[in-house]
Scaffold this motif. Sequence first.
Motif, PDB file in Angstrom:
ATOM      1  N   GLY A   6     -75.191  26.541  13.469  1.00  0.00           N
ATOM      2  CA  GLY A   6     -75.867  26.741  14.746  1.00  0.00           C
ATOM      3  C   GLY A   6     -74.957  27.239  15.847  1.00  0.00           C
ATOM      4  N   TYR A   7     -73.681  27.528  15.512  1.00  0.00           N
ATOM      5  CA  TYR A   7     -72.713  28.007  16.499  1.00  0.00           C
ATOM      6  C   TYR A   7     -71.993  29.234  15.949  1.00  0.00           C
ATOM      7  CZ  TYR A   7     -73.450  23.658  19.019  1.00  0.00           C
ATOM      8  OH  TYR A   7     -74.025  22.630  19.707  1.00  0.00           O
ATOM      9  N   LYS A   8     -71.400  30.015  16.861  1.00  0.00           N
ATOM     10  CA  LYS A   8     -70.655  31.204  16.455  1.00  0.00           C
ATOM     11  C   LYS A   8     -69.357  31.305  17.239  1.00  0.00           C
ATOM     12  CE  LYS A   8     -74.617  33.993  14.976  1.00  0.00           C
ATOM     13  NZ  LYS A   8     -75.349  35.281  15.145  1.00  0.00           N
ATOM     14  N   LEU A  63     -77.044  31.577  22.492  1.00  0.00           N
ATOM     15  CA  LEU A  63     -76.381  32.237  23.615  1.00  0.00           C
ATOM     16  C   LEU A  63     -75.418  33.325  23.145  1.00  0.00           C
ATOM     17  CD1 LEU A  63     -75.621  29.186  25.929  1.00  0.00           C
ATOM     18  CD2 LEU A  63     -77.338  30.962  26.272  1.00  0.00           C
ATOM     19  N   THR A  64     -75.612  33.812  21.921  1.00  0.00           N
ATOM     20  CA  THR A  64     -74.747  34.866  21.386  1.00  0.00           C
ATOM     21  C   THR A  64     -75.581  36.060  20.951  1.00  0.00           C
ATOM     22  OG1 THR A  64     -74.793  34.063  19.088  1.00  0.00           O
ATOM     23  CG2 THR A  64     -73.121  33.131  20.565  1.00  0.00           C
ATOM     24  N   ASP A  65     -74.908  37.188  20.792  1.00  0.00           N
ATOM     25  CA  ASP A  65     -75.555  38.417  20.345  1.00  0.00           C
ATOM     26  C   ASP A  65     -74.626  39.112  19.356  1.00  0.00           C
ATOM     27  OD1 ASP A  65     -77.467  40.338  20.130  1.00  0.00           O
ATOM     28  OD2 ASP A  65     -77.382  41.018  22.212  1.00  0.00           O
ATOM     29  N   GLU A  66     -75.166  40.030  18.578  1.00  0.00           N
ATOM     30  CA  GLU A  66     -74.359  40.743  17.595  1.00  0.00           C
ATOM     31  C   GLU A  66     -73.384  41.688  18.284  1.00  0.00           C
ATOM     32  OE1 GLU A  66     -76.861  42.761  14.860  1.00  0.00           O
ATOM     33  OE2 GLU A  66     -77.684  40.932  13.974  1.00  0.00           O
ATOM     34  N   MET A 122     -79.055  42.429  26.425  1.00  0.00           N
ATOM     35  CA  MET A 122     -78.528  41.203  27.004  1.00  0.00           C
ATOM     36  C   MET A 122     -77.119  40.865  26.527  1.00  0.00           C
ATOM     37  SD  MET A 122     -80.795  39.890  29.117  1.00  0.00           S
ATOM     38  CE  MET A 122     -81.093  41.570  29.675  1.00  0.00           C
ATOM     39  N   GLY A 123     -76.509  41.706  25.669  1.00  0.00           N
ATOM     40  CA  GLY A 123     -75.179  41.415  25.150  1.00  0.00           C
ATOM     41  C   GLY A 123     -74.118  41.488  26.232  1.00  0.00           C
ATOM     42  N   VAL A 132     -67.271  37.522  14.311  1.00  0.00           N
ATOM     43  CA  VAL A 132     -67.339  36.998  15.669  1.00  0.00           C
ATOM     44  C   VAL A 132     -68.548  37.620  16.350  1.00  0.00           C
ATOM     45  CG1 VAL A 132     -64.839  36.676  15.815  1.00  0.00           C
ATOM     46  CG2 VAL A 132     -65.867  38.791  16.668  1.00  0.00           C
ATOM     47  N   ALA A 133     -68.952  37.032  17.470  1.00  0.00           N
ATOM     48  CA  ALA A 133     -70.143  37.480  18.186  1.00  0.00           C
ATOM     49  C   ALA A 133     -69.795  37.762  19.639  1.00  0.00           C
ATOM     50  CB  ALA A 133     -71.240  36.415  18.101  1.00  0.00           C
TER      51      ALA A 133
END
Length: 282
Positions: free
Chosen positions: A125-127, A152-155, A189-190, A208-209
């Motif tokens: 659930g985290y990156k 709260l992350t994006d590619e 939104m990144g 990484v994100a």
Amino acid sequence: MDHILLGDGYASGMIDLGGLLVCQISSFNKVWATHEGGPGNLGASFFEPSPLPHGFYMLGCYSQPNNIPFYGWALAAKPTKDNDDDPSSPLLRQPVDFTLIWSSEFLNIKKDGNGYVWLPTASDGYKAIGLVVTSSPEKPSLDKIRCVRSSLTDECEADLWIWGPGTASDANGFNVFSVRPSNRGTSAMGVFAGTFIAAQQNGGLSTVACLKNAAISNPQVSMPNLTQIEALLEAYSPFIYFHPDEVYLPSVNVCVLTVYFNGGFLQPSKMAENVEGISKRR
């Protein structure tokens, strides 16, 4: 600029990405450097942001090639009080481990000792947002960095080549790249965090994100409002002075200047009378 009425989120030094506060850090401690390879065959340097404001955590190290002046920054983050009240699912969490993805121990080039690049292992659930670089073969402390909740992350994707042992990027070797959000545009939104990504010797990229602006209800919360924009223009916009003996007036330049300031063309018969009144304009 005490006379400016500040709005919510503007000029605070922090931006709220929807529960996660981030600030830009441009002071660093150098961790390791190499003096060969990369652009211009001048090597690259690796840094960690320091010092961090109270309550903020590092998301990853920063790197840049040595053939350009130092200019970098990286984001640090902390949760807002209103969005971190669930201890079972905080916005930021320590990694559970680190994986060594590369070291310079067997690299025969000019370097400041040895460098080690570590990938944080995030909980489910985290990156991880960035990598950690050390000058020691010992694993970094788990408290060194924070991973971010996946919502709260994006590619992200590899962008500019920062460094590799050779003078050009080798698809089958170790390479360091800056990163950028994969989804870009006015509605994307990144958020770039100032970290880097590494291509391992098997050709795969470290996972990484980027961050994501999850402030969907008001994504421009940290932008200035109209009152603040007017105050900024009043304080900083330039004055343009015209000498009364300007040899190029009246001329076509008058029309150009009038279009710039007034948003419309002057009729030729009106040009002369307007020139006389021009002395100082914003």
